[in-house]
Design a protein around this motif. Sequence first.
Motif, PDB file in Angstrom:
ATOM      1  N   ALA A   1    -113.278 -88.227 -64.922  1.00  0.00           N
ATOM      2  CA  ALA A   1    -112.080 -89.045 -65.005  1.00  0.00           C
ATOM      3  C   ALA A   1    -111.343 -89.056 -63.691  1.00  0.00           C
ATOM      4  O   ALA A   1    -110.455 -88.258 -63.451  1.00  0.00           O
ATOM      5  CB  ALA A   1    -111.181 -88.529 -66.118  1.00  0.00           C
TER       6      ALA A   1
ATOM      7  N   ALA B   1     -98.753 -83.741 -72.138  1.00  0.00           N
ATOM      8  CA  ALA B   1     -99.040 -83.429 -70.736  1.00  0.00           C
ATOM      9  C   ALA B   1     -97.766 -82.978 -70.033  1.00  0.00           C
ATOM     10  O   ALA B   1     -97.778 -82.070 -69.211  1.00  0.00           O
ATOM     11  CB  ALA B   1     -99.631 -84.652 -70.038  1.00  0.00           C
ATOM     12  N   ARG B   2     -96.644 -83.621 -70.377  1.00  0.00           N
ATOM     13  CA  ARG B   2     -95.370 -83.262 -69.755  1.00  0.00           C
ATOM     14  C   ARG B   2     -94.922 -81.865 -70.135  1.00  0.00           C
ATOM     15  O   ARG B   2     -94.168 -81.224 -69.412  1.00  0.00           O
ATOM     16  CB  ARG B   2     -94.297 -84.272 -70.153  1.00  0.00           C
TER      17      ARG B   2
ATOM     18  N   ALA C   1     -99.011 -88.372 -73.630  1.00  0.00           N
ATOM     19  CA  ALA C   1     -98.292 -88.259 -72.345  1.00  0.00           C
ATOM     20  C   ALA C   1     -97.229 -87.170 -72.428  1.00  0.00           C
ATOM     21  O   ALA C   1     -97.026 -86.407 -71.481  1.00  0.00           O
ATOM     22  CB  ALA C   1     -97.662 -89.593 -71.974  1.00  0.00           C
ATOM     23  N   ASP C   2     -96.552 -87.078 -73.577  1.00  0.00           N
ATOM     24  CA  ASP C   2     -95.501 -86.067 -73.716  1.00  0.00           C
ATOM     25  C   ASP C   2     -96.080 -84.658 -73.763  1.00  0.00           C
ATOM     26  O   ASP C   2     -95.458 -83.705 -73.294  1.00  0.00           O
ATOM     27  CB  ASP C   2     -94.669 -86.346 -74.975  1.00  0.00           C
TER      28      ASP C   2
ATOM     29  N   GLU D   1    -111.489 -84.123 -59.945  1.00  0.00           N
ATOM     30  CA  GLU D   1    -110.776 -84.165 -61.212  1.00  0.00           C
ATOM     31  C   GLU D   1    -110.014 -82.858 -61.442  1.00  0.00           C
ATOM     32  O   GLU D   1    -108.859 -82.868 -61.881  1.00  0.00           O
ATOM     33  CB  GLU D   1    -111.804 -84.386 -62.319  1.00  0.00           C
TER      34      GLU D   1
ATOM     35  N   ALA E   1    -101.097 -87.419 -59.330  1.00  0.00           N
ATOM     36  CA  ALA E   1    -100.653 -86.311 -60.173  1.00  0.00           C
ATOM     37  C   ALA E   1     -99.421 -85.637 -59.583  1.00  0.00           C
ATOM     38  O   ALA E   1     -98.460 -85.338 -60.290  1.00  0.00           O
ATOM     39  CB  ALA E   1    -101.787 -85.300 -60.342  1.00  0.00           C
TER      40      ALA E   1
ATOM     41  N   ARG F   1     -95.969 -86.982 -60.211  1.00  0.00           N
ATOM     42  CA  ARG F   1     -95.278 -86.687 -61.469  1.00  0.00           C
ATOM     43  C   ARG F   1     -94.051 -85.797 -61.256  1.00  0.00           C
ATOM     44  O   ARG F   1     -93.121 -85.802 -62.050  1.00  0.00           O
ATOM     45  CB  ARG F   1     -96.235 -86.027 -62.463  1.00  0.00           C
TER      46      ARG F   1
ATOM     47  N   VAL G   1    -102.549 -79.893 -69.936  1.00  0.00           N
ATOM     48  CA  VAL G   1    -103.247 -81.028 -69.344  1.00  0.00           C
ATOM     49  C   VAL G   1    -104.737 -80.906 -69.566  1.00  0.00           C
ATOM     50  O   VAL G   1    -105.307 -79.823 -69.438  1.00  0.00           O
ATOM     51  CB  VAL G   1    -102.934 -81.130 -67.840  1.00  0.00           C
ATOM     52  N   ARG G   2    -105.367 -82.010 -69.885  1.00  0.00           N
ATOM     53  CA  ARG G   2    -106.782 -81.990 -70.197  1.00  0.00           C
ATOM     54  C   ARG G   2    -107.617 -82.698 -69.142  1.00  0.00           C
ATOM     55  O   ARG G   2    -107.132 -83.533 -68.387  1.00  0.00           O
ATOM     56  CB  ARG G   2    -107.030 -82.674 -71.533  1.00  0.00           C
TER      57      ARG G   2
ATOM     58  N   PHE H   1    -111.617 -84.709 -68.853  1.00  0.00           N
ATOM     59  CA  PHE H   1    -112.487 -85.466 -69.752  1.00  0.00           C
ATOM     60  C   PHE H   1    -113.943 -85.134 -69.497  1.00  0.00           C
ATOM     61  O   PHE H   1    -114.303 -84.677 -68.424  1.00  0.00           O
ATOM     62  CB  PHE H   1    -112.269 -86.968 -69.571  1.00  0.00           C
TER      63      PHE H   1
ATOM     64  N   PHE I   1    -105.104 -87.177 -78.299  1.00  0.00           N
ATOM     65  CA  PHE I   1    -105.782 -88.436 -78.016  1.00  0.00           C
ATOM     66  C   PHE I   1    -106.364 -89.001 -79.304  1.00  0.00           C
ATOM     67  O   PHE I   1    -106.739 -90.161 -79.393  1.00  0.00           O
ATOM     68  CB  PHE I   1    -106.857 -88.255 -76.937  1.00  0.00           C
TER      69      PHE I   1
ATOM     70  N   LEU J   1    -100.807 -80.853 -61.184  1.00  0.00           N
ATOM     71  CA  LEU J   1     -99.679 -80.844 -62.119  1.00  0.00           C
ATOM     72  C   LEU J   1     -99.173 -79.425 -62.346  1.00  0.00           C
ATOM     73  O   LEU J   1     -98.154 -79.237 -62.990  1.00  0.00           O
ATOM     74  CB  LEU J   1    -100.093 -81.431 -63.461  1.00  0.00           C
TER      75      LEU J   1
ATOM     76  N   THR K   1    -107.018 -82.764 -59.229  1.00  0.00           N
ATOM     77  CA  THR K   1    -105.963 -83.637 -59.752  1.00  0.00           C
ATOM     78  C   THR K   1    -105.217 -82.964 -60.896  1.00  0.00           C
ATOM     79  O   THR K   1    -103.990 -83.008 -60.982  1.00  0.00           O
ATOM     80  CB  THR K   1    -106.578 -84.974 -60.228  1.00  0.00           C
ATOM     81  N   THR K   2    -105.989 -82.324 -61.783  1.00  0.00           N
ATOM     82  CA  THR K   2    -105.376 -81.623 -62.910  1.00  0.00           C
ATOM     83  C   THR K   2    -104.497 -80.480 -62.416  1.00  0.00           C
ATOM     84  O   THR K   2    -103.373 -80.298 -62.883  1.00  0.00           O
ATOM     85  CB  THR K   2    -106.471 -81.081 -63.849  1.00  0.00           C
TER      86      THR K   2
END
Lengths: 328, 253
Positions: free
Chosen positions: B93, B81-82, B78-79, B161, B107, B110, B86-87, B89, B57, B168, B164-165
Amino acid sequence: MAVDVQTTSNVAPVAQRGAKGMSTLHMAIFAALLVAGLIAPFFLYPVFLMKVLCFALFACAFNLLLGFGGLLSFGHAAYFGAASYVAAHAAKVWGLTPELAILAGTGAALILGVLIGSLAIRRQGIYFAMVTLAFAQMVFFFSLQAPFTGGEDGIQAVPRGHLFGLLNLRPDFTLYFVVLAITFGGILFIYRIIHSPFGQVLKAIRENEPRAISLGYRTNRYKLAVFVLSAGFAGLAGATKALVFQLASLTDVHWTMSGEVVLMTLIGGMGTVFGPIVGATVIVTMQNYLATWGAWVTIVQGTIFVIAVLLFREGIVGVISKWVKRPL
Amino acid sequence: MTASEGTILQAEDLTKEFKGFFAVDGVNLSIKRGSIHALIGPNGAGKTTCFNLLTKFLPPTRGRITFKGQDITAMSPADIARLGMVRSFQISAVFPHLSAIENVRIALQRQRGDSFDFWRSERVLNEFNSRAAELLADVGLTEFSNVQAVELPYGRKRALEIATTLALDPEMLLLDEPTAGMTPEDVERVAALIKRIGANRTILMVEHNLSVVSTISDTITVLARGKVLAEGNYETVSKDPRVVEAYIGGGHG
């Protein structure tokens, strides 16, 4: 974003369990609108109604970008106007049938959307708005200078032609139903975009872009995609308008046109489904029936805008949506 | 330093300079696969900057980052994360005007790859509803599924949050102060949750709550003024005199 979508409550409430595609309430409203659209020409002047329809589609296209993509473009006249010129030229000089002329206009708006969008989405907030405005001004000066646009005169006496070479669109009454179909189809398509997997990602980006990135979404591509779609529908509206008035002129590419569509969207309620339709109806009706007042129309419009910003920031439909506690 | 078998994320000579100020200064980090690694340090030590550098970031001024043996120094956030890192905040967030279940579904979506299909009905996303409900249940949010995220209390937002993380299913999670601003009960629940999800994942977290750090982390790196001061398990680190001086201040430990 220049208009801070995240902190204000401009966004309509969500009240859904699971994704439904289209809620019963929305289906009922769309049905009612369609019925109203079918009856209206028997009571009101069709050309006025067609103007309302074209601007409703234009405002819905703009709202797709602002209300759901969170991007404030201040140059949407470029796509509306360019499509109007191309459609007018295609119908008049190339002699294309109306549906092909409209397609040509829409295509031109899509291409312009790709060109301008891919540069503009690199900037955020007010800078994004300024970049879109700058490019729209370039389109304006191009339209003023280019040989085929007719300069100050515009392209006049555009033939409405025969739909698919068969149906004569000269009578306003016939053309009206074609315009109604285009507008209604366009608005339903925009509704589908908002309620698609793509639309869902779009809302996420509008709500919190860094978070969407951290989940692995390449947000710039989504922003470009919605920009191009929005430009395309704006073009569809502009091209249709050129056939209705048989005219493409500098008014359509002027920055005041970009301002007008912002006004319609905000008055109706940005980020709502039906707001832009209401906003466009209100503004066009005012322009039409207060036309005898001359410059005073602008003052009335300005006053209404100020009142809207001060008293009901969510716009007409946004306020109603809060009352009934349902997204509209 | 060379990447050994067990290392999932490695940073070498990581440096971020803001106009002459070194927020992160030549940091070497090596995170073992499957461990819970905590990054602690006084305010302004460069913990969050470090996080932003690792997830790209922020672009680093100098240094090299490898994840799963792959150089990710020049990649987009983004890549990364792919790739499975994954982070979260520091400030919560969530997507405020989407419901809790919609937040998690974004999420899960994805898994479809990119969602550019604007012509398809959102009903295709309903296939993720049951998984989303499971994830919400995991963090105790079942009854809030249809509540807009903006209306959730702070602790619940953090829980959302995390759900959501987790949606993934990332190999590696970077949690920025996961328990900040929570009530003691929430802290306990989230700490237990982190411990549980850390069983088959790697977690790197910035955390101020030392009792959380001491109970759940395997390794601790102490940062001060952008540099690594000490590293080891809680026992070692808490007895290190430099750490005591710079951070704990003598009273604790």
